[in-house]
Design a protein around this motif. Structure first.
Motif, PDB file in Angstrom:
ATOM      1  N   ARG A  64      51.791 -10.282  67.007  1.00  0.00           N
ATOM      2  CA  ARG A  64      51.694  -8.851  66.499  1.00  0.00           C
ATOM      3  C   ARG A  64      51.545  -8.675  65.008  1.00  0.00           C
ATOM      4  O   ARG A  64      52.235  -9.529  64.299  1.00  0.00           O
ATOM      5  N   THR A  65      51.006  -7.977  64.490  1.00  0.00           N
ATOM      6  CA  THR A  65      50.844  -7.654  63.016  1.00  0.00           C
ATOM      7  C   THR A  65      50.651  -5.875  62.786  1.00  0.00           C
ATOM      8  O   THR A  65      49.977  -5.285  63.644  1.00  0.00           O
ATOM      9  N   ILE A  66      51.092  -5.542  61.755  1.00  0.00           N
ATOM     10  CA  ILE A  66      50.838  -3.998  61.061  1.00  0.00           C
ATOM     11  C   ILE A  66      50.638  -4.238  59.713  1.00  0.00           C
ATOM     12  O   ILE A  66      50.796  -3.150  58.852  1.00  0.00           O
ATOM     13  N   VAL A  67      50.047  -5.275  59.489  1.00  0.00           N
ATOM     14  CA  VAL A  67      49.597  -5.257  57.965  1.00  0.00           C
ATOM     15  C   VAL A  67      48.121  -5.805  57.977  1.00  0.00           C
ATOM     16  O   VAL A  67      47.544  -6.567  58.639  1.00  0.00           O
ATOM     17  N   THR A  68      47.468  -4.780  56.911  1.00  0.00           N
ATOM     18  CA  THR A  68      45.908  -4.992  57.157  1.00  0.00           C
ATOM     19  C   THR A  68      45.590  -6.567  56.305  1.00  0.00           C
ATOM     20  O   THR A  68      46.224  -7.016  55.531  1.00  0.00           O
ATOM     21  N   GLY A  69      44.547  -6.994  56.872  1.00  0.00           N
ATOM     22  CA  GLY A  69      43.879  -8.315  56.510  1.00  0.00           C
ATOM     23  C   GLY A  69      44.577  -9.564  57.034  1.00  0.00           C
ATOM     24  O   GLY A  69      44.208 -10.756  56.716  1.00  0.00           O
ATOM     25  N   LYS A  70      45.477  -9.512  57.786  1.00  0.00           N
ATOM     26  CA  LYS A  70      45.881 -10.388  58.903  1.00  0.00           C
ATOM     27  C   LYS A  70      44.828 -11.171  59.894  1.00  0.00           C
ATOM     28  O   LYS A  70      44.154 -10.199  60.235  1.00  0.00           O
ATOM     29  N   TYR A  71      44.671 -12.180  60.092  1.00  0.00           N
ATOM     30  CA  TYR A  71      43.407 -12.614  60.843  1.00  0.00           C
ATOM     31  C   TYR A  71      43.920 -13.795  62.045  1.00  0.00           C
ATOM     32  O   TYR A  71      45.042 -14.542  61.856  1.00  0.00           O
ATOM     33  N   ALA A  72      43.273 -13.758  62.697  1.00  0.00           N
ATOM     34  CA  ALA A  72      43.233 -15.047  63.936  1.00  0.00           C
ATOM     35  C   ALA A  72      41.755 -15.503  63.797  1.00  0.00           C
ATOM     36  O   ALA A  72      40.875 -14.971  64.040  1.00  0.00           O
ATOM     37  N   LYS A  73      41.579 -16.924  63.635  1.00  0.00           N
ATOM     38  CA  LYS A  73      40.142 -17.245  63.989  1.00  0.00           C
ATOM     39  C   LYS A  73      40.339 -18.682  64.927  1.00  0.00           C
ATOM     40  O   LYS A  73      41.394 -19.318  64.953  1.00  0.00           O
ATOM     41  N   PHE A  74      39.092 -18.841  65.582  1.00  0.00           N
ATOM     42  CA  PHE A  74      38.756 -20.013  66.216  1.00  0.00           C
ATOM     43  C   PHE A  74      37.339 -20.112  66.308  1.00  0.00           C
ATOM     44  O   PHE A  74      36.663 -19.200  66.035  1.00  0.00           O
ATOM     45  N   ASN A  75      37.001 -21.243  66.876  1.00  0.00           N
ATOM     46  CA  ASN A  75      35.487 -21.815  67.093  1.00  0.00           C
ATOM     47  C   ASN A  75      35.413 -21.913  68.742  1.00  0.00           C
ATOM     48  O   ASN A  75      36.128 -22.276  69.256  1.00  0.00           O
ATOM     49  N   VAL A  76      34.288 -21.355  69.226  1.00  0.00           N
ATOM     50  CA  VAL A  76      34.146 -21.394  70.476  1.00  0.00           C
ATOM     51  C   VAL A  76      32.631 -21.859  70.699  1.00  0.00           C
ATOM     52  O   VAL A  76      31.691 -21.533  70.063  1.00  0.00           O
ATOM     53  N   LYS A  77      32.623 -22.677  71.913  1.00  0.00           N
ATOM     54  CA  LYS A  77      31.120 -23.088  72.589  1.00  0.00           C
ATOM     55  C   LYS A  77      31.117 -22.747  74.013  1.00  0.00           C
ATOM     56  O   LYS A  77      31.749 -23.347  74.769  1.00  0.00           O
ATOM     57  N   ALA A  78      30.692 -21.493  74.211  1.00  0.00           N
ATOM     58  CA  ALA A  78      30.883 -20.858  75.636  1.00  0.00           C
ATOM     59  C   ALA A  78      29.752 -19.965  76.233  1.00  0.00           C
ATOM     60  O   ALA A  78      29.039 -19.406  75.123  1.00  0.00           O
ATOM     61  N   GLN A  79      29.719 -19.574  77.134  1.00  0.00           N
ATOM     62  CA  GLN A  79      28.733 -18.423  77.618  1.00  0.00           C
ATOM     63  C   GLN A  79      29.067 -17.215  77.142  1.00  0.00           C
ATOM     64  O   GLN A  79      28.270 -16.221  76.735  1.00  0.00           O
ATOM     65  N   ASN A  80      30.594 -17.049  77.102  1.00  0.00           N
ATOM     66  CA  ASN A  80      31.109 -15.851  77.028  1.00  0.00           C
ATOM     67  C   ASN A  80      32.435 -15.867  76.533  1.00  0.00           C
ATOM     68  O   ASN A  80      33.083 -16.820  76.971  1.00  0.00           O
ATOM     69  N   PHE A  81      32.985 -15.172  75.482  1.00  0.00           N
ATOM     70  CA  PHE A  81      34.758 -15.219  75.359  1.00  0.00           C
ATOM     71  C   PHE A  81      35.130 -13.651  75.238  1.00  0.00           C
ATOM     72  O   PHE A  81      34.309 -12.642  75.069  1.00  0.00           O
ATOM     73  N   GLU A  82      36.404 -13.416  75.705  1.00  0.00           N
ATOM     74  CA  GLU A  82      36.988 -12.219  75.595  1.00  0.00           C
ATOM     75  C   GLU A  82      38.176 -12.272  74.887  1.00  0.00           C
ATOM     76  O   GLU A  82      39.005 -13.257  74.954  1.00  0.00           O
ATOM     77  N   VAL A  83      38.594 -11.269  74.143  1.00  0.00           N
ATOM     78  CA  VAL A  83      40.031 -10.989  73.477  1.00  0.00           C
ATOM     79  C   VAL A  83      40.785  -9.998  74.447  1.00  0.00           C
ATOM     80  O   VAL A  83      40.118  -8.916  74.888  1.00  0.00           O
ATOM     81  N   TYR A  84      42.120 -10.422  74.567  1.00  0.00           N
ATOM     82  CA  TYR A  84      42.907  -9.289  75.350  1.00  0.00           C
ATOM     83  C   TYR A  84      44.086  -8.893  74.222  1.00  0.00           C
ATOM     84  O   TYR A  84      44.503  -9.720  73.470  1.00  0.00           O
ATOM     85  N   SER A  85      44.541  -7.712  74.424  1.00  0.00           N
ATOM     86  CA  SER A  85      45.569  -7.104  73.617  1.00  0.00           C
ATOM     87  C   SER A  85      46.408  -6.124  74.393  1.00  0.00           C
ATOM     88  O   SER A  85      46.185  -5.921  75.596  1.00  0.00           O
TER      89      SER A  85
END
Length: 140
Positions: A42-63
């Motif tokens: 969790r963050t409540i600060v602007t500019g925080k990030y998560a990054k990853f590389n994917v090689k797939a037909q589709n990806f989904e983000v859950y929150s």
């Protein structure tokens, strides 16, 4: 797989927010039984990030979505794709908030960046629960 007469991609990998395939700026860890694995970032600060590389037909983000929900921008290969709004009149956990189809033969760099609330200079709550990859994987 065929679901309701429609071809569905095969879920090949499920990644918790703590996966070594996901790099990020500092987030707080929060606990709730509604989160996958009982925890999320969790963050409540602007500019925080998560990054990853994917090689797939589709990806989904859950929150988590809720009345104090913030927004995050999605970048694909360095280009802005969309802004996801996590604000909702009620609180719900494990909600699919973003999905994107990809060419499974290519590698994509994905970056999720917390941003300000619509019409505001402050950030809301951004929670990363998990990433799902269909017919593929996250890669280094």
């Amino acid at each position: 797989d065929i679901i309701n007469g429609t071809p569905e991609p095969f879920l090949s990998h499920y990644y918790q927010e703590t996966s070594s395939y996901i790099s990020h700026s500092t987030f707080s860890t929060i606990s709730n039984s509604g989160f996958s694995g009982g925890k999320a970032y969790r963050t409540i600060v602007t500019g925080k990030y998560a990054k990853f590389n994917v090689k797939a037909q589709n990806f989904e983000v859950y929150s988590k979505i809720n009345p104090k929900g913030g927004r995050f921008k999605v970048y694909v290969n360095g280009s802005y794709a969309t802004t996801v709004n996590l604000k909702s009149s009620s609180t719900k956990y494990g909600v699919k908030v973003y999905s994107r189809g990809l060419n499974p033969s290519k590698k994509y760099a994905i970056k999720l960046v917390s941003t300000t609330l619509s019409g505001s200079k402050r950030a809301g709550e951004v929670v990363l629960d998990r990433i799902l990859a269909y017919d593929g994987v996250l890669v280094k």
